[in-house]
Design a protein around this motif. Structure first.
Motif, PDB file in Angstrom:
ATOM      1  N   UNK A  26       8.002  35.495 -15.033  1.00 46.03           N
ATOM      2  CA  UNK A  26       8.037  36.236 -16.280  1.00 46.03           C
ATOM      3  C   UNK A  26       9.419  36.185 -16.927  1.00 46.03           C
ATOM      4  N   UNK A  27       9.477  36.612 -18.158  1.00 50.41           N
ATOM      5  CA  UNK A  27      10.743  36.694 -18.870  1.00 50.41           C
ATOM      6  C   UNK A  27      11.684  37.657 -18.154  1.00 50.41           C
ATOM      7  N   UNK A  28      11.144  38.749 -17.627  1.00 43.71           N
ATOM      8  CA  UNK A  28      11.943  39.712 -16.863  1.00 43.71           C
ATOM      9  C   UNK A  28      12.616  39.010 -15.680  1.00 43.71           C
ATOM     10  N   UNK A  29      11.854  38.196 -14.952  1.00 44.25           N
ATOM     11  CA  UNK A  29      12.393  37.513 -13.771  1.00 44.25           C
ATOM     12  C   UNK A  29      13.480  36.518 -14.147  1.00 44.25           C
ATOM     13  N   UNK A 120       3.557  48.507 -17.703  1.00 44.68           N
ATOM     14  CA  UNK A 120       3.662  49.836 -17.080  1.00 44.68           C
ATOM     15  C   UNK A 120       4.459  49.741 -15.784  1.00 44.68           C
ATOM     16  N   UNK A 121       4.236  48.683 -15.001  1.00 48.86           N
ATOM     17  CA  UNK A 121       4.990  48.464 -13.764  1.00 48.86           C
ATOM     18  C   UNK A 121       6.481  48.303 -14.071  1.00 48.86           C
ATOM     19  N   UNK A 122       6.820  47.511 -15.094  1.00 58.44           N
ATOM     20  CA  UNK A 122       8.219  47.322 -15.470  1.00 58.44           C
ATOM     21  C   UNK A 122       8.872  48.655 -15.839  1.00 58.44           C
ATOM     22  N   UNK A 123       8.121  49.507 -16.487  1.00 59.54           N
ATOM     23  CA  UNK A 123       8.654  50.810 -16.908  1.00 59.54           C
ATOM     24  C   UNK A 123       9.039  51.671 -15.710  1.00 59.54           C
ATOM     25  N   UNK A 124       8.407  51.448 -14.559  1.00 59.95           N
ATOM     26  CA  UNK A 124       8.720  52.228 -13.368  1.00 59.95           C
ATOM     27  C   UNK A 124       9.988  51.748 -12.674  1.00 59.95           C
TER      28      UNK A 124
END
Length: 126
Positions: A26-29, A120-124
């Motif tokens: 992902x972009x996050x990774x 939602x997972x990223x928000x945690x």
């Protein structure tokens, strides 16, 4: 019609109607890894079990493994990444894909997070 699913390890999987799965990060990774400098991809035809290492990526910050999200046989790899690992940083959800595999059991993949669930997972993670 293909479906995109996400893992808690920040991998995305696009699944087509025939059980062919494309895998990337992902972009996050890619943002957290930094600029990728090396990608080691699996061999075409190799059968890899769920949870086993499928690929290795190295960035200016760290090295990381891409684990097999489901058991299956590697059918294609993104050869362009050998010469241009930066494609992962430039287009992680498109041209920066790593490999495709034929899943032995698609049911395990379809139970993963959808895009809303991943957000939602990223928000945690705060």
């Amino acid at each position: 019609m293909s479906a995109t699913k996400y893992t808690e390890e920040h991998e995305w999987l696009k699944i087509d109607d025939h059980g062919l799965v494309t895998v990337g990060i992902t972009d996050f990774a890619q943002d957290h890894l930094g600029d990728l400098v090396y990608v080691q991809l699996p061999d075409i035809g190799k059968e890899i079990e769920k949870g086993q290492e499928a690929a290795v990526i190295e960035s200016v910050k760290t090295a990381s493994e891409i684990m097999m999200p489901a058991s299956g046989v590697i059918t294609e790899v993104n050869e362009a990444l050998a010469e241009e690992p930066g494609k992962v940083n430039e287009d992680p959800l498109g041209e920066g894909w790593f490999f495709r595999f034929q899943a032995n059991d698609v049911a395990g993949i379809t139970g993963l997070m959808d895009e809303d669930g991943y957000k939602a997972f990223l928000a945690t993670l705060g």
